[in-house]
Design an enzyme around this catalytic site. Structure first.
Site, PDB file in Angstrom:
ATOM      1  N   GLU A   1       0.863  -1.189   0.000  1.00 57.39           N
ATOM      2  CA  GLU A   1       0.000   0.000   0.000  1.00 57.39           C
ATOM      3  C   GLU A   1       0.884   1.219   0.000  1.00 57.39           C
ATOM      4  O   GLU A   1       2.063   1.117   0.338  1.00 57.39           O
ATOM      5  CB  GLU A   1      -0.847   0.040   1.290  1.00 57.39           C
TER       6      GLU A   1
ATOM      7  N   LYS B   1       2.137   4.719   1.685  1.00 57.25           N
ATOM      8  CA  LYS B   1       2.168   5.242   3.051  1.00 57.25           C
ATOM      9  C   LYS B   1       1.658   6.675   2.974  1.00 57.25           C
ATOM     10  O   LYS B   1       2.337   7.571   2.467  1.00 57.25           O
ATOM     11  CB  LYS B   1       3.578   5.194   3.619  1.00 57.25           C
TER      12      LYS B   1
ATOM     13  N   ARG C   1      -4.329   8.700  17.518  1.00 57.61           N
ATOM     14  CA  ARG C   1      -3.425   7.697  18.043  1.00 57.61           C
ATOM     15  C   ARG C   1      -2.926   8.049  19.447  1.00 57.61           C
ATOM     16  O   ARG C   1      -2.707   7.161  20.275  1.00 57.61           O
ATOM     17  CB  ARG C   1      -2.248   7.573  17.086  1.00 57.61           C
TER      18      ARG C   1
ATOM     19  N   CYS D   1       2.448  46.848   3.077  1.00 56.95           N
ATOM     20  CA  CYS D   1       2.502  48.168   2.453  1.00 56.95           C
ATOM     21  C   CYS D   1       1.205  48.862   2.839  1.00 56.95           C
ATOM     22  O   CYS D   1       0.119  48.381   2.510  1.00 56.95           O
ATOM     23  CB  CYS D   1       2.594  48.042   0.933  1.00 56.95           C
TER      24      CYS D   1
ATOM     25  N   ASP E   1       0.397  10.328   4.000  1.00 56.67           N
ATOM     26  CA  ASP E   1       0.940  11.306   4.932  1.00 56.67           C
ATOM     27  C   ASP E   1      -0.195  12.132   5.523  1.00 56.67           C
ATOM     28  O   ASP E   1      -0.626  13.118   4.942  1.00 56.67           O
ATOM     29  CB  ASP E   1       1.930  12.198   4.185  1.00 56.67           C
TER      30      ASP E   1
ATOM     31  N   LYS F   1      10.509   4.057   2.813  1.00 54.64           N
ATOM     32  CA  LYS F   1      10.283   5.486   2.554  1.00 54.64           C
ATOM     33  C   LYS F   1      11.091   5.945   1.355  1.00 54.64           C
ATOM     34  O   LYS F   1      12.274   5.636   1.245  1.00 54.64           O
ATOM     35  CB  LYS F   1      10.725   6.286   3.780  1.00 54.64           C
TER      36      LYS F   1
HETATM   37  S1  IVH Z   1      -0.562   0.174   8.768  1.00 57.32           S
HETATM   38  C1  IVH Z   1       0.962  -1.556  12.933  1.00 57.32           C
HETATM   39  N1  IVH Z   1      -0.777   1.278   6.448  1.00 57.32           N
HETATM   40  O1  IVH Z   1       2.015   5.115   9.276  1.00 57.32           O
HETATM   41  C2  IVH Z   1       0.932  -0.325  12.151  1.00 57.32           C
HETATM   42  N2  IVH Z   1      -0.053   2.636   8.246  1.00 57.32           N
HETATM   43  O2  IVH Z   1       4.266   4.300  11.240  1.00 57.32           O
HETATM   44  C3  IVH Z   1      -0.219  -0.343  11.231  1.00 57.32           C
HETATM   45  N3  IVH Z   1       0.330   4.962   7.629  1.00 57.32           N
HETATM   46  O3  IVH Z   1       0.457   5.350  12.348  1.00 57.32           O
HETATM   47  C4  IVH Z   1      -0.190   0.786  10.315  1.00 57.32           C
HETATM   48  N4  IVH Z   1      -0.199   4.767   5.513  1.00 57.32           N
HETATM   49  O4  IVH Z   1      -0.612   6.585  10.454  1.00 57.32           O
HETATM   50  C5  IVH Z   1      -0.447   1.464   7.736  1.00 57.32           C
HETATM   51  N5  IVH Z   1      -1.045   2.124   4.286  1.00 57.32           N
HETATM   52  C6  IVH Z   1      -0.729   2.302   5.572  1.00 57.32           C
HETATM   53  C7  IVH Z   1      -0.338   3.557   6.071  1.00 57.32           C
HETATM   54  C8  IVH Z   1       0.001   3.674   7.424  1.00 57.32           C
HETATM   55  C9  IVH Z   1       0.194   5.604   6.454  1.00 57.32           C
HETATM   56  C10 IVH Z   1       0.780   5.603   8.886  1.00 57.32           C
HETATM   57  C11 IVH Z   1      -0.130   5.340  10.042  1.00 57.32           C
HETATM   58  C12 IVH Z   1       0.713   4.760  11.139  1.00 57.32           C
HETATM   59  C13 IVH Z   1       2.089   5.060  10.668  1.00 57.32           C
HETATM   60  C14 IVH Z   1       2.969   3.905  11.091  1.00 57.32           C
END
Ligand code: IVH
Length: 682
Positions: free
Chosen positions: A111, A113, A134, A423, A115, A311
């Site tokens: 998936e 990640k 969180r 200004c 932001d 990343k």
């Molecule tokens: S799974 C056990 N999937 O990344 C952790 N997290 O460092 C399960 N995040 O707090 C997280 N995209 O806010 C997951 N496709 C994705 C994500 C994702 C962004 C963020 C999420 C989490 C942080 C983990």
């Protein structure tokens, strides 16, 4: 420095960054460097565990808990993910997984990640009962009301889809880039400080106490995890597919990958494609697909062993800063824009970068002709993130912020506590005058958009208009035939602006029609600093007429809902200026609406025609009476009970369980107040 000292230093520094990030929504360090420092600390602590501080950032998952919201415990801790930046690390991860699974076959789901801000949504008996941030991973803020404002988060999952009695969905709340740009354009227009980036903006919005204010922003949420004690899915893939069917917003960017090579291909594919998505992404996440295999692998103290984030390196380039252009906005704010030697960055050529304000120049320590790093983060406009000091020559020149307006030469002023320099020559400064017209004609104001930028410039140059009030004196004869060839400085292309018969007719018709625009539009159009559309509406609701508004004291103004002391002061000062009063009188003479339209139950639209509604519970943006009014005024019909004839049940807080379950049985569609609001505007 001894290891003990270094551990103490890193702990303090990282805790500080964490605090700024989680509590104040400020990112003072880029992720790459943060992770590097954290890795260094983790390494040192493994070697010298006796020096590990009890509050070491390695010992907890996220930030601390803020005070304003009620706190809720997460049923399952909200963990973070391990990070990697290299393919070698990924291969190692893959090997660890294989070993952990004793060589059994397995698959990944990849998936992006996203932001944004991690959110958790709990559903009980199919109803969204709790939404939380969180927090520190164990407890978070109860922001249920704010989460309910997200249109793509279903308020209920129908029983016919067989959801477990209790389940939790996790996802990333975000502000779409287009929304971010729109909000910032509107903020700039009324002289508000700009939001730094979409992530911080989203984080700030989710933390607002007033969920009605939150609802105005089109926040969104991509969901990526499903949690329940009832084991109804075998794989992550199955849960994503089901979540999508249950009405959640699952980004279609996920992909099942048979092995680590397929993961690498996914990473390659999305490296540049991710910039086409509606939000910022900083990497990808790979997860072992089968739940039994996830269980077998388990967790470390902080993160799962079955998932990891890869990343991308921030898309950065280095180039030379050739000059600074100082742009003057409508409210007189002077903002620096960096002019760069063109450089290719994430698929586009970058020639300019925003520098926000004088503080930013100081913070970066940048000088003219320096080699600078530009990055494209979550924002569309690239920004300068640093100076390459190794390339600094004796030829660089310190940047001296102008003391006088670059456009009209007037001495600039700086208000205590404000980052912007202004200004003060409002009436005479050409870009301010031009921008004042552009603000005045926009759709949300007087809606004379047939009069574009070039035409306004031409009218101003010819002396046909000085203030927007002059638009109402323009005649056909004055306009017909005027023409000018503009040269676009950047492209070198010519552009002809001319007033032909048809154009003149259209413009004069639009100007005439604009006289019917409601008072709140006029109030927004006249361009009082900090008075946006909503504030204008509140002022009209409160005062009714321009005369009452003009006579109001600053204290009275501050009593108006949504009007703080800063807006009250700005409005009071504006109306105290005799020139502005003359301006209002000219608008009055021209026939503009300067008295409010009090809301009545007259029909406003047919958008709900043929549809039946019932509501249950209480709402953030509507009283019961307002909701009933809206339904009727927009052509809908209000029913008194849940029957087969009912099309929509609008579900609010503390909704009646019997209505909800009956609606479920009968298959009546349940919507939240925001979905209802959306129906009104289509
Ligand atoms: S799974 C056990 N999937 O990344 C952790 N997290 O460092 C399960 N995040 O707090 C997280 N995209 O806010 C997951 N496709 C994705 C994500 C994702 C962004 C963020 C999420 C989490 C942080 C983990």
């Amino acid at each position: 420095m001894t290891p003990q000292e270094r551990i103490a230093e890193l702990t303090e520094r990282l805790n500080y960054y964490n605090f700024q990030y989680y509590q104040n929504s400020i990112s003072e360090i880029d992720d790459f460097l943060f992770d590097k420092l954290l890795a260094e600390l983790t390494g040192l602590e493994t070697q010298y565990p006796q020096y590990r501080a009890p509050d070491s950032p390695t010992q907890r998952v996220g930030g601390t808990v803020s005070k304003e919201f009620a706190q809720v415990y997460h049923r399952f801790p909200m963990l973070s993910l391990g990070n990697t930046y290299s393919e070698e690390d990924l291969v190692e991860f893959d090997n660890r997984v294989r070993k952990g699974l004793d060589g059994a076959e397995f698959e990944y789901v990849c998936e992006l990640k996203f932001d944004g801000v991690a959110l958790s949504m709990t559903y009980e008996n199919g109803i969204l009962t709790q939404g939380a941030t969180r927090g520190d991973g164990t407890r978070g803020d109860d922001i249920t009301n704010n989460i309910r404002t997200i249109r793509t988060v279903p308020l209920s999952v129908p029983a016919r889809l067989n959801p477990p009695v209790l389940f939790e969905v996790r996802g990333e709340g975000f502000l779409p880039l287009t929304e971010f740009e729109r909000i910032n354009a509107a903020r700039e227009d009324i002289g508000e400080a700009l939001l730094a980036n979409p992530r911080n903006a989203a984080s700030g919005m989710f933390k607002k106490q007033d969920s009605a204010a939150v609802a105005k922003n089109r926040l969104d949420c991509y969901v990526y995890s499903f949690l329940s004690d009832q084991l109804i899915f075998q794989t992550h893939e199955e849960s994503l597919t089901a979540l999508q069917q249950w009405g959640f917003n699952v980004s279609p960017t996920w992909q099942k990958c048979a092995d680590i090579q397929a993961v690498m291909a996914y990473i390659g594919e999305w490296e540049s494609k991710r910039f086409t998505l509606p939000l910022g992404t900083d990497g990808i996440v790979l997860k072992v697909n089968r739940y039994d295999q996830q269980d077998q692998l388990g967790f470390t103290a902080k993160s799962p062993r079955w998932a990891i984030a890869f990343k991308y390196k921030a898309q950065a380039a280095s180039t030379t800063l050739n000059a600074i252009n100082y742009q003057v906005g409508r409210t007189g704010a002077v903002t620096p824009v960096a002019m760069l030697t063109p450089v290719l960055l994430a698929g586009t050529t970058v020639k300019r970068a925003s520098l926000h304000n004088a503080n930013e120049i100081e913070r970066l320590g940048v000088q003219l002709h320096d080699t600078v790093f530009v990055e494209k983060g979550g924002e569309i406009i690239p920004k300068i993130t640093g100076v390459d000091l190794t390339k600094r020559t004796g030829q660089t020149v310190p940047i001296i912020y102008p003391t006088h307006c670059p456009a009209c030469g007037t001495e600039l002023i700086r208000t205590e506590g404000e980052a912007n320099v202004y200004c003060p020559n409002e009436p005479g400064c050409p870009p301010q005058r031009q921008a004042r017209f552009e603000h005045f004609i926009q759709r949300r104001a007087m809606n004379i958009e047939s009069l574009g930028e070039g035409k306004i410039q031409l009218l101003l140059e010819r002396g046909l208009v000085h203030t927007p009030a002059d638009l109402y004196d323009l005649t056909y004869e004055q306009l017909l035939g005027i023409e000018k060839v503009f040269m676009d400085e950047e492209t070198g292309k010519k552009r002809v602006v001319s007033f032909r018969e048809k154009t003149v007719e259209n413009i004069l018709t639009a100007i005439g029609k604009s006289k019917a625009q409601p008072f709140s539009n006029v109030l927004f159009a006249i361009g009082i600093r900090y008075v946006g559309n909503t504030t204008a509406e509140r002022l009209v609701d409160y005062f009714g007429t321009v005369d009452a508004l003009m006579d109001a004291s600053q204290e009275t103004l501050a009593n108006v809902p949504d009007v703080g002391p800063r807006i009250a002061e700005s409005a009071a000062n504006w109306f105290a200026d005799p020139d502005n009063r003359t301006y209002i009188e000219r608008l009055r003479a021209a026939g503009l609406q300067l008295a409010g339209e009090r809301k009545t139950i007259e029909a406003v639209s047919e958008s709900l025609a043929g549809k039946t509604f019932l509501y249950t519970g209480s709402f953030q943006n509507y009283s019961r009476e307002q909701l009933e009014t809206e339904i009727v005024a927009n052509g809908g019909k209000l029913l008194s009970g849940v029957t087969k004839k009912l099309n929509y049940l609008i579900v609010g807080e503390n909704a009646g369980p019997s209505k909800v379950s009956k609606a479920e049985t009968l298959g009546v569609q349940m919507i939240g107040e925001n979905e209802f609001t959306a129906m009104l505007t289509v």
